[in-house]
Design a protein around this motif. Structure first.
Motif, PDB file in Angstrom:
ATOM      1  N   VAL A  78       0.866  -1.186   0.000  1.00  0.00           N
ATOM      2  CA  VAL A  78       0.000   0.000   0.000  1.00  0.00           C
ATOM      3  C   VAL A  78       0.901   1.235   0.000  1.00  0.00           C
ATOM      4  N   GLY A  79       0.822   2.038  -1.075  1.00  0.00           N
ATOM      5  CA  GLY A  79       1.567   3.285  -1.121  1.00  0.00           C
ATOM      6  C   GLY A  79       2.975   3.167  -1.629  1.00  0.00           C
ATOM      7  N   GLY A  80       3.385   2.043  -2.103  1.00  0.00           N
ATOM      8  CA  GLY A  80       4.751   1.892  -2.593  1.00  0.00           C
ATOM      9  C   GLY A  80       4.832   2.130  -4.090  1.00  0.00           C
ATOM     10  N   ASP A  81       6.039   2.419  -4.573  1.00  0.00           N
ATOM     11  CA  ASP A  81       6.234   2.649  -5.995  1.00  0.00           C
ATOM     12  C   ASP A  81       6.948   1.446  -6.626  1.00  0.00           C
ATOM     13  N   GLN A  82       7.360   1.599  -7.878  1.00  0.00           N
ATOM     14  CA  GLN A  82       8.016   0.527  -8.619  1.00  0.00           C
ATOM     15  C   GLN A  82       9.343   0.133  -7.990  1.00  0.00           C
ATOM     16  N   ALA A  83      10.043   1.111  -7.401  1.00  0.00           N
ATOM     17  CA  ALA A  83      11.337   0.815  -6.782  1.00  0.00           C
ATOM     18  C   ALA A  83      11.171  -0.140  -5.601  1.00  0.00           C
ATOM     19  N   VAL A  84      10.093   0.056  -4.819  1.00  0.00           N
ATOM     20  CA  VAL A  84       9.850  -0.828  -3.667  1.00  0.00           C
ATOM     21  C   VAL A  84       9.567  -2.248  -4.157  1.00  0.00           C
ATOM     22  N   GLU A  85       8.782  -2.381  -5.196  1.00  0.00           N
ATOM     23  CA  GLU A  85       8.489  -3.705  -5.744  1.00  0.00           C
ATOM     24  C   GLU A  85       9.771  -4.411  -6.173  1.00  0.00           C
ATOM     25  N   GLN A  86      10.644  -3.672  -6.859  1.00  0.00           N
ATOM     26  CA  GLN A  86      11.878  -4.274  -7.341  1.00  0.00           C
ATOM     27  C   GLN A  86      12.778  -4.728  -6.201  1.00  0.00           C
ATOM     28  N   VAL A  87      12.853  -3.895  -5.142  1.00  0.00           N
ATOM     29  CA  VAL A  87      13.696  -4.264  -3.995  1.00  0.00           C
ATOM     30  C   VAL A  87      13.147  -5.516  -3.312  1.00  0.00           C
ATOM     31  N   LEU A  88      11.827  -5.596  -3.166  1.00  0.00           N
ATOM     32  CA  LEU A  88      11.224  -6.781  -2.552  1.00  0.00           C
ATOM     33  C   LEU A  88      11.521  -8.034  -3.379  1.00  0.00           C
ATOM     34  N   GLN A  89      11.409  -7.936  -4.665  1.00  0.00           N
ATOM     35  CA  GLN A  89      11.661  -9.093  -5.529  1.00  0.00           C
ATOM     36  C   GLN A  89      13.137  -9.469  -5.542  1.00  0.00           C
ATOM     37  N   GLN A  90      14.020  -8.469  -5.527  1.00  0.00           N
ATOM     38  CA  GLN A  90      15.451  -8.758  -5.483  1.00  0.00           C
ATOM     39  C   GLN A  90      15.832  -9.452  -4.175  1.00  0.00           C
ATOM     40  N   GLN A  91      15.261  -8.968  -3.083  1.00  0.00           N
ATOM     41  CA  GLN A  91      15.551  -9.587  -1.796  1.00  0.00           C
ATOM     42  C   GLN A  91      15.012 -11.021  -1.757  1.00  0.00           C
ATOM     43  N   GLY A  92      13.854 -11.240  -2.402  1.00  0.00           N
ATOM     44  CA  GLY A  92      13.310 -12.592  -2.482  1.00  0.00           C
ATOM     45  C   GLY A  92      14.241 -13.535  -3.232  1.00  0.00           C
ATOM     46  N   ARG A  93      14.801 -13.050  -4.350  1.00  0.00           N
ATOM     47  CA  ARG A  93      15.735 -13.887  -5.097  1.00  0.00           C
ATOM     48  C   ARG A  93      16.977 -14.217  -4.280  1.00  0.00           C
ATOM     49  N   ALA A  94      17.416 -13.267  -3.479  1.00  0.00           N
ATOM     50  CA  ALA A  94      18.578 -13.522  -2.623  1.00  0.00           C
ATOM     51  C   ALA A  94      18.283 -14.615  -1.601  1.00  0.00           C
ATOM     52  N   LEU A  95      17.011 -14.719  -1.201  1.00  0.00           N
ATOM     53  CA  LEU A  95      16.598 -15.733  -0.227  1.00  0.00           C
ATOM     54  C   LEU A  95      16.004 -16.960  -0.896  1.00  0.00           C
ATOM     55  N   ASP A  96      16.182 -17.072  -2.236  1.00  0.00           N
ATOM     56  CA  ASP A  96      15.666 -18.200  -3.010  1.00  0.00           C
ATOM     57  C   ASP A  96      14.146 -18.317  -2.873  1.00  0.00           C
ATOM     58  N   THR A  97      13.478 -17.168  -2.937  1.00  0.00           N
ATOM     59  CA  THR A  97      12.018 -17.102  -2.833  1.00  0.00           C
ATOM     60  C   THR A  97      11.468 -16.237  -3.956  1.00  0.00           C
ATOM     61  N   GLU A  98      10.458 -16.729  -4.618  1.00  0.00           N
ATOM     62  CA  GLU A  98       9.805 -15.947  -5.667  1.00  0.00           C
ATOM     63  C   GLU A  98       8.743 -15.057  -5.022  1.00  0.00           C
ATOM     64  N   VAL A  99       8.951 -13.750  -5.084  1.00  0.00           N
ATOM     65  CA  VAL A  99       8.059 -12.794  -4.437  1.00  0.00           C
ATOM     66  C   VAL A  99       7.106 -12.218  -5.475  1.00  0.00           C
ATOM     67  N   THR A 100       5.822 -12.271  -5.154  1.00  0.00           N
ATOM     68  CA  THR A 100       4.788 -11.646  -5.976  1.00  0.00           C
ATOM     69  C   THR A 100       4.226 -10.467  -5.197  1.00  0.00           C
ATOM     70  N   VAL A 101       4.342  -9.254  -5.753  1.00  0.00           N
ATOM     71  CA  VAL A 101       3.862  -8.045  -5.086  1.00  0.00           C
ATOM     72  C   VAL A 101       2.448  -7.735  -5.574  1.00  0.00           C
ATOM     73  N   VAL A 102       1.536  -7.584  -4.619  1.00  0.00           N
ATOM     74  CA  VAL A 102       0.130  -7.291  -4.936  1.00  0.00           C
ATOM     75  C   VAL A 102      -0.186  -5.873  -4.476  1.00  0.00           C
ATOM     76  N   GLN A 103      -0.546  -4.988  -5.402  1.00  0.00           N
ATOM     77  CA  GLN A 103      -0.890  -3.612  -5.054  1.00  0.00           C
ATOM     78  C   GLN A 103      -2.292  -3.578  -4.424  1.00  0.00           C
ATOM     79  N   LEU A 104      -2.381  -2.925  -3.246  1.00  0.00           N
ATOM     80  CA  LEU A 104      -3.651  -2.799  -2.526  1.00  0.00           C
ATOM     81  C   LEU A 104      -4.014  -1.319  -2.376  1.00  0.00           C
ATOM     82  N   ALA A 105      -5.322  -1.064  -2.323  1.00  0.00           N
ATOM     83  CA  ALA A 105      -5.800   0.330  -2.354  1.00  0.00           C
ATOM     84  C   ALA A 105      -5.497   1.072  -1.063  1.00  0.00           C
TER      85      ALA A 105
END
Length: 410
Positions: A78-105
């Protein structure tokens, strides 16, 4: 005077027959065909084959269930931009986890998504001074992932505000002093499963051979058979017939196992899998010839099914010892126990496949083990054939080896 006509009554000469006696090879084939046709209709054989195939498939399905796919995580934002999504996904890859970011209102939508388990966690105001993470229960892996991602994002923002431009980290050149070893763990597991299958089939078909010998002795069928063939032909036919049936069964199981492993993608190196399976098949042929001869000779010493257990126990114990050592060899294939027993006839079909799969057996070691097994089979067939010939027509109680040898010479 009445004349009496004398007729020349003579015994008619037997009609000429074109039927030629069977050759030794033909007699062996007849016995082998009889054994195959008898056992292939046996319900126990068919049920055991079906159970083994289902067990192999079940093991692969279980492997897919517990190990298939990578770890995944759905994070609400909630309230994050594209950069936040990318950081979350990059951190997931570092932890061998596929992260799916879901935008909420908004926060209400985030609470609903977490409560309904649509997302594992929901991150509120990630770029603010007091970001919040909504989770169903505290202590999950999503907390560490989000915390690491926000820490990395915070450091990047602070450095950017300070005008610091980070250079990419240097790529490290890895220089190995020793060559990398192949990972043989999957091949070792396949070999261990194959050895377990060999253990089962050696006992199963050894029992088939032994039961057939006792049935023929107790029903006097053997007397009819020996009127047309020699004992060694009868013994060879039994071993070859049941051996062909056993090889067909293990080959079918191997094809199902390899096809299933490739279809379910449960192996990383198909070449190792196929090579190990072929090794197990080869050792089945050698091991079966050894154990079938021993089981047949032992069974010829008794005339009742009830007495089979006493004469087959030593051979069964040898199989159990071989399987136990194979289990130990899977843990330490280079140990002294595994190395020495892989040359011992009777034990080598159980131990050597595991050492080969683990990459611990040189080609000359395998050749030596095979040579020793062939020599042992030759000795058993030579001496055991004499015992078998001397004991087949002797009924009653249990016969001693010395008595069987004396009867064969008589």
């Amino acid at each position: 005077m009445t004349a009496t006509a004398h007729r020349d009554v003579r015994t008619p000469a037997p009609a000429h027959s074109d039927v030629k006696p069977h050759s030794p090879a033909q007699l062996v084939r007849l016995v082998a065909g009889r054994e195959i046709s008898t056992r292939i209709r046996d319900k126990g054989f068919l049920v055991s084959s079906a159970v083994l195939i289902l067990l192999i498939i079940g093991l692969m399905v279980f492997q897919v269930i517990i190990g298939g796919g990578e770890s995944t995580s759905r994070i609400g934002l909630v309230g994050g931009d594209q950069a936040v999504e990318q950081v979350l996904q990059q951190q997931g890859r570092a932890l061998d986890t596929e992260v799916t970011v879901v935008q909420l209102a908004d926060e209400d939508a985030a609470r609903t998504a977490v409560a309904e388990e649509d997302v594992e966690a929901a991150l509120l105001d990630p770029t603010g001074s007091r970001p919040e993470l909504l989770v169903q229960t505290a202590g999950g892996s999503a907390e560490d992932l989000v915390q690491s991602a926000l820490a990395a994002l915070s450091v990047a923002d602070q450095l950017s505000e300070a005008g610091v431009q980070l250079e990419p980290a240097p790529e490290v050149d890895v220089v190995a002093l020793e060559g990398a070893e192949d990972d043989r763990s999957q091949a070792t597991i396949v070999a261990l499963l194959g050895v377990g299958l060999l253990y089962f089939l050696f006992i199963l078909f050894g029992q088939f051979v032994a039961q057939g010998v006792v049935e023929e002795k107790s029903s006097r069928v053997v007397e009819l058979l020996l009127a047309t063939m020699r004992p060694w032909q009868l013994l060879a036919g039994k071993i070859i017939g049941l051996g062909a049936l056993g090889l067909m069964q293990i080959a079918v199981i191997a094809v199902v196992g390899v096809a299933g492993a490739l279809a379910f993608d449960v192996v990383d190196l198909p070449g190792q899998l196929i090579g190990t399976v072929l090794t197990v098949l080869a050792w089945f042929v050698i091991g079966y010839a050894f154990y079938a001869a021993v089981f047949a000779v032992a069974a010829s010493l008794v005339s009742r099914q009830e007495d089979l257990g006493s004469v087959l126990t030593p051979t069964t114990i040898l199989l159990v010892v071989g399987f136990v050592i194979a289990l130990q060899a899977a843990q330490d294939p280079g140990s002294t126990l595994a190395t020495v027993t892989s040359y011992v006839p009777g034990l080598s079909p159980m131990v050597m496949p595991v050492r080969q799969a683990a990459g611990e057996a040189a080609w000359w070691e395998v050749g030596l083990a095979v040579l020793l097994m062939v020599l042992a089979i030759a000795v058993i067939v030579r001496i055991g054939g004499r015992i078998y010939a001397g004991a087949l027509l002797r009924t009653g109680g249990r016969l001693k080896l010395r008595e069987a040898l004396a009867a064969e010479r008589a």
